[in-house]
Design an enzyme around this catalytic site. Structure first.
Site, PDB file in Angstrom:
ATOM      1  CG  ASN A   9      -1.771   1.201   1.374  1.00 14.97           C
ATOM      2  OD1 ASN A   9      -1.885   1.983   0.435  1.00 14.97           O
ATOM      3  ND2 ASN A   9      -2.381   1.371   2.540  1.00 14.97           N
ATOM      4  CD1 TRP A  10       3.702   1.342  -2.910  1.00 11.82           C
ATOM      5  CD2 TRP A  10       3.258   2.336  -4.876  1.00 11.82           C
ATOM      6  NE1 TRP A  10       4.383   0.675  -3.895  1.00 11.82           N
ATOM      7  CE2 TRP A  10       4.135   1.261  -5.095  1.00 11.82           C
ATOM      8  CE3 TRP A  10       2.833   3.106  -5.963  1.00 11.82           C
ATOM      9  CZ2 TRP A  10       4.594   0.939  -6.375  1.00 11.82           C
ATOM     10  CZ3 TRP A  10       3.285   2.787  -7.231  1.00 11.82           C
ATOM     11  CH2 TRP A  10       4.159   1.713  -7.434  1.00 11.82           C
ATOM     12  CE  LYS A  11      -0.138   3.192   4.759  1.00  6.42           C
ATOM     13  NZ  LYS A  11       0.017   3.260   6.194  1.00  6.42           N
ATOM     14  CG  HIS A  93      -5.845   2.077   5.258  1.00  2.00           C
ATOM     15  ND1 HIS A  93      -5.365   2.980   6.172  1.00  2.00           N
ATOM     16  CD2 HIS A  93      -4.869   1.161   5.077  1.00  2.00           C
ATOM     17  CE1 HIS A  93      -4.132   2.615   6.520  1.00  2.00           C
ATOM     18  NE2 HIS A  93      -3.814   1.510   5.859  1.00  2.00           N
ATOM     19  CD  GLU A  95      -2.756   5.490   6.844  1.00  2.00           C
ATOM     20  OE1 GLU A  95      -2.754   5.571   5.609  1.00  2.00           O
ATOM     21  OE2 GLU A  95      -1.854   4.928   7.492  1.00  2.00           O
ATOM     22  CD  GLU A 165      -3.689  -2.477   7.333  1.00  2.00           C
ATOM     23  OE1 GLU A 165      -2.557  -2.697   6.917  1.00  2.00           O
ATOM     24  OE2 GLU A 165      -4.334  -1.453   7.050  1.00  2.00           O
ATOM     25  N   GLY A 171       2.554   1.991  10.710  1.00  2.00           N
ATOM     26  CA  GLY A 171       3.553   3.042  10.552  1.00  2.00           C
ATOM     27  C   GLY A 171       4.315   3.367  11.827  1.00  2.00           C
ATOM     28  CB  SER A 211       5.090  -2.302  11.792  1.00  2.00           C
ATOM     29  OG  SER A 211       4.793  -0.943  12.069  1.00  2.00           O
ATOM     30  N   GLY A 232       2.669  -1.153   4.259  1.00  2.00           N
ATOM     31  CA  GLY A 232       2.841   0.252   3.891  1.00  2.00           C
ATOM     32  C   GLY A 232       4.305   0.566   3.671  1.00  2.00           C
ATOM     33  N   GLY A 233       4.962   1.082   4.706  1.00  2.00           N
ATOM     34  CA  GLY A 233       6.339   1.587   4.604  1.00  2.00           C
ATOM     35  C   GLY A 233       7.301   0.656   3.878  1.00  2.00           C
TER      36      GLY A 233
HETATM   37  P1  PGA Z   1       2.775   0.041   7.590  1.00  2.00           P
HETATM   38  O1  PGA Z   1       1.310   0.334   6.980  1.00  2.00           O
HETATM   39  O2  PGA Z   1       3.252  -1.242   6.987  1.00  2.00           O
HETATM   40  O3  PGA Z   1       3.606   1.228   7.189  1.00  2.00           O
HETATM   41  O4  PGA Z   1       2.589  -0.083   9.069  1.00  2.00           O
HETATM   42  C1  PGA Z   1       0.387  -0.704   6.796  1.00  2.00           C
HETATM   43  C2  PGA Z   1      -0.901  -0.154   6.221  1.00  2.00           C
HETATM   44  O5  PGA Z   1      -1.332   0.927   6.633  1.00  2.00           O
HETATM   45  O6  PGA Z   1      -1.532  -0.788   5.344  1.00  2.00           O
END
Ligand code: PGA
Length: 250
Positions: A9-11, A93, A95, A165, A171, A211, A232-233
């Site tokens: 997930n590049w966000k 998600h 966010e 999640e 993150g 993470s 994500g990251g």
């Molecule tokens: P993260 O994000 O791997 O940076 O914790 C995961 C996500 O939000 O899908």
């Protein structure tokens, strides 16, 4: 049999040129693992990625609106995504829930619309830190999923993947332990038995996210009820994403 999936997930990251460069590198890979390889990119890169990508890479949106069309400034419909060759989207998600007022009510509309459009989704759920500290995580996730999946028929569940999640792990570098992640994914699978039947529970892909990194993915993927990762990251650099896809199965 349910399929494994590793989704990056590049966000809100990567310009069109950066997305293109990443895809070229990813496309050269022959992953060791059988998991589906999914890239969840910002809308602006989706047409190019959908056009340029080839199996095993699949392109995924990060959000979609439930209405077929209309006065929803800034939104994108299922039909628009299908039109550019995208057939998968994240919905709900944390966010989006936290910063953009995504509710279980709107998510249920998105789930219903996805089913009408025969469109596959990755439906996210997860508790906040204070909810885990109050030992309410199972109740919170169960309530989210009961609301999000209300009115869905067992026959349509093939379109729904679930991503657990925990918000406190996203993150933050703080991954849920493999045991805690497994406990929740097992709880979700049991909920699917209650809401639908054994077959749906058995066939639904359940991802863990929060993470996930090259050095913890193998341990998570070894868990019985964890079928993949939403990352994500660690999905932002081709090298690290490749390492995730090539984890050594335990
Ligand atoms: P993260 O994000 O791997 O940076 O914790 C995961 C996500 O939000 O899908």
């Amino acid at each position: 049999m349910r399929r494994q999936m590793i989704a990056g997930n590049w966000k809100m990251n990567k310009t069109l040129a950066e997305a293109g460069d990443f895809l070229k590198e990813l496309q050269e890979l022959e992953p060791k693992q059988p998991a589906r390889v999914v890239v969840c990119a910002p809308y602006l890169s989706l047409p190019m990625l959908a056009e340029e990508s080839a199996p095993p890479v699949e392109i995924c949106a990060q959000n979609v609106h439930f209405a077929p069309s209309g006065a929803y400034t800034g939104e994108v419909s299922f039909e628009m995504l299908k039109d550019i060759g995208v057939h998968l989207s994240i919905i709900g998600h944390s966010e989006r829930r936290e910063y953009f007022n995504e509710t279980d009510e709107s998510l249920n509309k998105k789930v219903q619309a996805a089913i009408n459009e025969e469109f596959e989704v990755i439906l996210c759920c997860g508790e906040k830190l204070e909810e885990r500290e109050a030992d309410r995580q199972f109740e919170v996730v169960e309530n989210q999923l009961r609301a999000d999946l209300a009115g869905v028929a067992a026959d349509d569940m093939y379109l729904i993947n679930i991503a657990y999640e925990p918000v406190w792990a996203i993150g933050t570098g703080r991954t849920a332990s493999a045991e805690d992640a497994q406990a929740m994914c097992q709880h979700i699978r049991q909920l699917l038995v209650d809401l639908f039947d054994e077959t749906v529970a058995d066939e639904t892909t359940i991802l863990y996210g929060g993470s996930v990194k090259p050095d913890n993915i193998a341990e998570l993927m070894a868990m019985k009820d964890i079928d993949g990762a939403l990352v994500g990251g660690a999905s932002l650099q081709p090298e690290s994403f490749k390492q995730l896809l090539d984890y050594e199965a335990k």
